[in-house]
Design a protein around this motif. Structure first.
Motif, PDB file in Angstrom:
ATOM      1  N   HIS A 117       0.811  -1.217   0.000  1.00 39.65           N
ATOM      2  CA  HIS A 117       0.000   0.000   0.000  1.00 39.65           C
ATOM      3  C   HIS A 117       0.846   1.270   0.000  1.00 39.65           C
ATOM      4  CE1 HIS A 117      -3.110  -2.799   0.509  1.00 39.65           C
ATOM      5  NE2 HIS A 117      -3.102  -2.904   1.832  1.00 39.65           N
ATOM      6  N   ALA A 118       2.079   1.182   0.510  1.00 40.33           N
ATOM      7  CA  ALA A 118       2.937   2.368   0.598  1.00 40.33           C
ATOM      8  C   ALA A 118       3.722   2.632  -0.678  1.00 40.33           C
ATOM      9  CB  ALA A 118       3.896   2.224   1.782  1.00 40.33           C
ATOM     10  N   GLY A 119       3.697   1.712  -1.620  1.00 40.95           N
ATOM     11  CA  GLY A 119       4.478   1.863  -2.835  1.00 40.95           C
ATOM     12  C   GLY A 119       5.096   0.540  -3.236  1.00 40.95           C
ATOM     13  N   ALA A 189       5.225  -9.404  -6.711  1.00 33.03           N
ATOM     14  CA  ALA A 189       4.688 -10.009  -5.490  1.00 33.03           C
ATOM     15  C   ALA A 189       4.202  -8.883  -4.595  1.00 33.03           C
ATOM     16  CB  ALA A 189       5.756 -10.838  -4.778  1.00 33.03           C
ATOM     17  N   GLY A 190       3.455  -9.232  -3.528  1.00 36.96           N
ATOM     18  CA  GLY A 190       3.046  -8.231  -2.564  1.00 36.96           C
ATOM     19  C   GLY A 190       1.561  -8.254  -2.270  1.00 36.96           C
ATOM     20  N   GLU A 191       1.046  -7.136  -1.788  1.00 32.71           N
ATOM     21  CA  GLU A 191      -0.343  -7.018  -1.368  1.00 32.71           C
ATOM     22  C   GLU A 191      -1.286  -7.243  -2.555  1.00 32.71           C
ATOM     23  OE1 GLU A 191       0.091  -5.986   2.772  1.00 32.71           O
ATOM     24  OE2 GLU A 191      -1.629  -6.540   1.553  1.00 32.71           O
ATOM     25  N   LYS A 193      -4.381  -6.283  -3.209  1.00 30.33           N
ATOM     26  CA  LYS A 193      -5.089  -5.090  -3.670  1.00 30.33           C
ATOM     27  C   LYS A 193      -4.152  -4.173  -4.444  1.00 30.33           C
ATOM     28  CE  LYS A 193      -8.846  -2.358  -3.341  1.00 30.33           C
ATOM     29  NZ  LYS A 193     -10.220  -2.738  -3.747  1.00 30.33           N
ATOM     30  N   SER A 194      -2.933  -4.021  -3.949  1.00 32.33           N
ATOM     31  CA  SER A 194      -1.970  -3.156  -4.616  1.00 32.33           C
ATOM     32  C   SER A 194      -1.531  -3.748  -5.951  1.00 32.33           C
ATOM     33  CB  SER A 194      -0.756  -2.917  -3.711  1.00 32.33           C
ATOM     34  OG  SER A 194      -1.139  -2.163  -2.575  1.00 32.33           O
ATOM     35  N   ARG A 195      -1.438  -5.077  -6.024  1.00 29.00           N
ATOM     36  CA  ARG A 195      -1.114  -5.706  -7.304  1.00 29.00           C
ATOM     37  C   ARG A 195      -2.219  -5.443  -8.326  1.00 29.00           C
ATOM     38  NH1 ARG A 195       0.685 -11.845  -6.177  1.00 29.00           N
ATOM     39  NH2 ARG A 195      -0.830 -11.718  -4.497  1.00 29.00           N
ATOM     40  N   SER A 196      -3.460  -5.491  -7.869  1.00 28.30           N
ATOM     41  CA  SER A 196      -4.577  -5.228  -8.760  1.00 28.30           C
ATOM     42  C   SER A 196      -4.534  -3.790  -9.284  1.00 28.30           C
ATOM     43  CB  SER A 196      -5.896  -5.481  -8.026  1.00 28.30           C
ATOM     44  OG  SER A 196      -6.998  -5.153  -8.830  1.00 28.30           O
ATOM     45  N   TYR A 197      -4.284  -2.834  -8.385  1.00 30.82           N
ATOM     46  CA  TYR A 197      -4.155  -1.443  -8.806  1.00 30.82           C
ATOM     47  C   TYR A 197      -2.990  -1.275  -9.784  1.00 30.82           C
ATOM     48  CZ  TYR A 197      -7.421   0.426  -5.292  1.00 30.82           C
ATOM     49  OH  TYR A 197      -8.552   0.747  -4.557  1.00 30.82           O
ATOM     50  N   VAL A 210       3.996  -9.199 -17.319  1.00 31.12           N
ATOM     51  CA  VAL A 210       3.878  -9.431 -15.877  1.00 31.12           C
ATOM     52  C   VAL A 210       3.676 -10.915 -15.575  1.00 31.12           C
ATOM     53  CG1 VAL A 210       2.396  -9.071 -13.867  1.00 31.12           C
ATOM     54  CG2 VAL A 210       3.062  -7.131 -15.291  1.00 31.12           C
ATOM     55  N   MET A 211       4.409 -11.386 -14.570  1.00 28.84           N
ATOM     56  CA  MET A 211       4.170 -12.713 -14.005  1.00 28.84           C
ATOM     57  C   MET A 211       4.075 -12.555 -12.488  1.00 28.84           C
ATOM     58  SD  MET A 211       6.507 -16.195 -14.148  1.00 28.84           S
ATOM     59  CE  MET A 211       6.264 -16.423 -15.901  1.00 28.84           C
ATOM     60  N   MET A 212       2.975 -12.979 -11.921  1.00 29.93           N
ATOM     61  CA  MET A 212       2.792 -12.891 -10.470  1.00 29.93           C
ATOM     62  C   MET A 212       3.504 -14.048  -9.782  1.00 29.93           C
ATOM     63  SD  MET A 212       1.036 -10.200  -9.800  1.00 29.93           S
ATOM     64  CE  MET A 212      -0.023  -9.005 -10.653  1.00 29.93           C
ATOM     65  N   VAL A 213       4.157 -13.748  -8.667  1.00 23.57           N
ATOM     66  CA  VAL A 213       4.743 -14.800  -7.836  1.00 23.57           C
ATOM     67  C   VAL A 213       4.043 -14.770  -6.484  1.00 23.57           C
ATOM     68  CG1 VAL A 213       6.960 -14.781  -9.023  1.00 23.57           C
ATOM     69  CG2 VAL A 213       6.628 -13.315  -7.053  1.00 23.57           C
ATOM     70  N   GLU A 214       3.990 -15.908  -5.836  1.00 19.74           N
ATOM     71  CA  GLU A 214       3.105 -16.097  -4.686  1.00 19.74           C
ATOM     72  C   GLU A 214       3.571 -15.353  -3.441  1.00 19.74           C
ATOM     73  OE1 GLU A 214      -0.278 -17.267  -2.809  1.00 19.74           O
ATOM     74  OE2 GLU A 214       0.254 -17.516  -4.924  1.00 19.74           O
ATOM     75  N   HIS A 215       4.886 -15.412  -3.173  1.00 21.53           N
ATOM     76  CA  HIS A 215       5.368 -14.913  -1.885  1.00 21.53           C
ATOM     77  C   HIS A 215       6.228 -13.668  -2.058  1.00 21.53           C
ATOM     78  CE1 HIS A 215       4.833 -19.333  -1.513  1.00 21.53           C
ATOM     79  NE2 HIS A 215       4.212 -18.987  -0.397  1.00 21.53           N
ATOM     80  N   GLY A 216       6.281 -12.873  -1.010  1.00 18.00           N
ATOM     81  CA  GLY A 216       7.190 -11.742  -1.034  1.00 18.00           C
ATOM     82  C   GLY A 216       6.636 -10.531  -0.325  1.00 18.00           C
TER      83      GLY A 216
END
Length: 340
Positions: A117-119, A189-191, A193-197, A210-216
């Protein structure tokens, strides 16, 4: 494998001293270097003391397990190797780069992103050493609360807007880096909601990579790095398979003569190699001047062709025409995937 990082080697005229050093340390390392220097110094009278001095400074001061390439008093490229190479010291018209390329592994320009959420923390791999940037736009408000009251919905909307503003700033940074280095892959990776934004604000070119990874998270990189390495390996396997399929379907050129011609004409997108090719080919000073027949190169305007290792000439031609180079045991001879 993108070859941008070796292009500076071909902006300097040879001959080149190519040195591969094992993982020796202390007095043993110094003694071993002396024997390698003597070998270079007596190699067909090509010993250049300024170049040997420059190599010595690098060989004795840096970490063990190195590949060094020097000419005319300068070390033009020095690379540390995770896998200790077979030791070598030689003068050649072009740098003997293939052992380094085989041990270095495919060079994939990519971006690693941990967003919240912070960046985000954005690390760029490509065009030099990795570069890490922290991207933040809005610092408040970032946390939703259950305070209630008439202002609750307005406050929550302000928080969502701050999250989206930060994601938009991250997307802008990623789009800029994609344009700058030609990133092939963006690992995020990350939050959630923030990934969606972030996906909402990325340009089309970046979003397609873009490729999403599960952890981080920014506080825990361990699993993220493991996920990233696995994702990169999978991408490389798919890319190699795609190039092989395209070569087979289009009956692309195979063998030094046909691949050399395609490189001279600037039509090669990727060179496929089974490994080192110690055979020789004729070359000129120009990056794409290579041929299996001396007379053919002379007809292209090279007055005095010289002989060089086939793989060294192929690497130069690929680097100077922005072609990729891939090693695969699925081919028995050099092959090429054409742009057109």
């Amino acid at each position: 494998m993108r070859l941008d990082f070796i292009r500076p080697l071909y902006e300097r005229r040879g001959p080149y001293a190519s040195v591969y050093l094992g993982a020796l340390t202390g007095p043993e390392r110094e003694s071993h270097w002396r024997s390698m220097r003597d070998r270079l110094d007596g190699h067909d009278g090509q010993g250049d003391q300024a170049t040997l001095d420059a190599l010595e400074g690098e060989a004795l001061s840096a970490a063990p397990g190195r590949a060094l390439f020097a000419t005319h008093g300068d070390v033009v490229l020095a690379e540390s190797l995770r896998e200790a190479p077979s030791e070598m010291a030689t003068w050649t018209p072009l740098p003997h780069i293939t052992p380094l390329l085989m041990r270095r592994g495919e060079n994939v320009p990519h971006i690693r992103v941990i967003v919240d959420h912070a960046g985000a923390e954005v690390t760029v791999f490509g065009g030099g050493s990795p570069r890490k940037t922290t991207v933040e736009a809005a610092k408040w408000p970032l946390q939703k609360t259950a305070q209630g009251g008439w202002s609750q919905k307005r406050y929550e909307r302000a928080v969502d807007e701050a999250w989206e503003k930060n994601a938009a700033a991250v997307a802008h940074e990623i789009d800029e880096q994609v344009r700058r280095i030609g990133a092939e892959l963006i690992l995020v990776a990350g939050e959630p909601k923030s990934r969606s934004y972030l996906l909402r604000h990325l340009g089309t070119k970046a979003a397609d990579r873009v490729m999403m990874v599960e952890h981080g998270s920014r506080d825990d990189h361990g699993q993220f790095e493991r996920d990233v390495e696995r994702a990169l390996d999978e991408w490389l396997d798919r890319r190699r398979a795609e190039l092989l399929e395209r070569h087979q379907e289009s009956a692309g050129p195979t063998g030094m003569a046909r691949v050399s011609q395609a490189l001279r004409e600037g039509r090669v997108q990727a060179v496929l190699l089974p490994g080192e090719l110690p055979g020789s080919v004729w070359i000129g000073e120009g990056g794409t001047q290579l041929a299996t027949d001396r007379g053919e190169l002379q007809r292209w305007g090279v007055n005095e062709p010289v002989q060089e290792r086939s793989d060294s000439a192929l690497a130069r031609a690929a680097a100077m025409t922005d072609a990729e180079l891939w090693f695969t045991d699925a081919v028995e001879n050099v092959a090429a995937v054409l742009r057109y």
